[in-house]
Design a protein around this motif. Structure first.
Motif, PDB file in Angstrom:
ATOM      1  N   LEU A  77       6.574  29.122  17.673  1.00  0.00           N
ATOM      2  CA  LEU A  77       5.167  29.063  18.059  1.00  0.00           C
ATOM      3  C   LEU A  77       4.608  30.416  18.467  1.00  0.00           C
ATOM      4  N   HIS A  78       5.465  31.407  18.628  1.00  0.00           N
ATOM      5  CA  HIS A  78       5.011  32.767  18.929  1.00  0.00           C
ATOM      6  C   HIS A  78       4.924  33.630  17.677  1.00  0.00           C
ATOM      7  N   LEU A  79       5.213  33.052  16.521  1.00  0.00           N
ATOM      8  CA  LEU A  79       5.191  33.818  15.283  1.00  0.00           C
ATOM      9  C   LEU A  79       3.827  33.784  14.611  1.00  0.00           C
ATOM     10  N   ASP A  80       3.555  34.825  13.871  1.00  0.00           N
ATOM     11  CA  ASP A  80       2.413  34.849  12.958  1.00  0.00           C
ATOM     12  C   ASP A  80       2.991  35.124  11.569  1.00  0.00           C
ATOM     13  N   ILE A  81       2.764  34.209  10.627  1.00  0.00           N
ATOM     14  CA  ILE A  81       3.269  34.377   9.262  1.00  0.00           C
ATOM     15  C   ILE A  81       2.087  34.682   8.352  1.00  0.00           C
ATOM     16  N   ALA A  82       2.063  35.890   7.822  1.00  0.00           N
ATOM     17  CA  ALA A  82       0.973  36.317   6.942  1.00  0.00           C
ATOM     18  C   ALA A  82       1.086  35.617   5.584  1.00  0.00           C
ATOM     19  N   PRO A  83       0.003  35.558   4.826  1.00  0.00           N
ATOM     20  CA  PRO A  83       0.045  34.925   3.500  1.00  0.00           C
ATOM     21  C   PRO A  83       1.113  35.505   2.574  1.00  0.00           C
ATOM     22  N   ASP A  84       1.460  36.785   2.774  1.00  0.00           N
ATOM     23  CA  ASP A  84       2.493  37.401   1.932  1.00  0.00           C
ATOM     24  C   ASP A  84       3.902  37.176   2.464  1.00  0.00           C
ATOM     25  N   GLY A  85       4.023  36.363   3.532  1.00  0.00           N
ATOM     26  CA  GLY A  85       5.332  36.053   4.094  1.00  0.00           C
ATOM     27  C   GLY A  85       5.833  37.056   5.104  1.00  0.00           C
ATOM     28  N   LYS A  86       4.993  37.987   5.519  1.00  0.00           N
ATOM     29  CA  LYS A  86       5.382  38.976   6.519  1.00  0.00           C
ATOM     30  C   LYS A  86       5.302  38.364   7.909  1.00  0.00           C
ATOM     31  N   PHE A  87       6.348  38.575   8.712  1.00  0.00           N
ATOM     32  CA  PHE A  87       6.416  38.005  10.051  1.00  0.00           C
ATOM     33  C   PHE A  87       6.032  39.033  11.114  1.00  0.00           C
TER      34      PHE A  87
END
Length: 272
Positions: A77-87
């Protein structure tokens, strides 16, 4: 409950499912229960080639140091996953604002991130998650009878309202097994992000997801209360710490197997 009760948003979260899957592959027993046998067996077959991925190996290591249960979901829940799969880590959440996430040391938080990102890409996790939409929709629909009985006005009247800018939603997680967590975090704008994670689904004779309100509603209320009670505990911890330590040592053998691994967790659960 009156029909005018504000509905609580209910959905799934890819990040919570990702973390639960890695901990399942790591063999952490609380995450290995099959509350939805067909769903869990299909997931196990899909991810079997990734069982020795470095992220899974690291998860096994972290299990030994006490990273389990709510700390697993909190990391997701602290992650941000970009559309390109970058964390990356969610910049909208304050540092040291989530006791569950804070069980990870700073080095653990940092070291695990690239491993998890690599697992996500190599395993085809996004494709698998998207393929489960029908099951997730069925589960969310089945949970509606429970959600309809959650009255957030009661929490506000009993504990006092959450800070301005707070967000509330229930997150379902079939891969959590029977586990349920009162996850919440403080946002950088001062609000609270209250996201209890509920895993206690069942299936009927035809394999469809079911939630029994009489069984599940008390669990949901319990997990909601953690956001209020944990902060109360933290605010007065200096006054309770010595006695809490003594009580914990007296009951250590009974508490540890229940995942109450510290005096403060014991008091959190007692307050709720």
């Amino acid at each position: 409950i009156e029909e005018t009760t504000t509905p609580v948003a209910v959905n799934f979260d890819e990040r919570v499912a990702l973390m639960a899957m890695v901990w399942r592959l790591a063999g952490d027993k609380p995450f290995c229960r099959k509350t939805h046998p067909a769903y869990c067996q299909a997931a196990a077959a899909y991810f079997a080639p990734c069982k020795e991925h470095p992220a899974v190996a690291k998860a096994r290591e972290y299990c030994q140091s006490g990273i389990g249960y709510d700390a697993v979901a909190a990391y997701g829940l602290h992650l941000d996953i970009a559309p390109d799969g970058k964390f990356s880590f969610d910049k909208g959440l304050a540092r040291q604002g989530d006791p569950s996430f804070d069980r990870w040391s700073e080095s653990q938080q940092k070291d695990f991130l690239p491993l998890l990102e690599d697992f996500y890409r190599r395993s085809g996790f996004r494709q698998w998650y998207q393929s489960t939409e029908a099951v997730r929709q069925e589960a969310a629909g089945a949970f509606e009878k429970v959600a309809a009985q959650i009255d957030m006005r009661w929490f506000d009247s009993y504990f006092g309202p959450l800070p301005e800018g707070s967000e509330v939603r229930v997150l379902l997680s079939i891969l959590n097994g029977l586990n349920n967590y009162g996850c919440s975090a403080i946002k950088t704008d001062g609000g609270t992000r209250l996201t209890p994670v509920i895993g206690c689904c069942m299936t009927d004779g035809e394999g469809h997801v079911r939630y029994k309100p009489k069984m599940v509603l008390p669990v949901v209320v319990h997990e909601f209360c953690h956001a209020y009670c944990n902060s109360l505990d933290a605010r007065h911890w200096s006054q309770m710490e010595q006695n809490a330590d003594s009580l914990f040592e007296m009951q250590r053998e009974q508490l540890i197997p229940q995942a109450y691994t510290t005096p403060q967790i014991m008091v959190d659960e007692s307050f709720v």
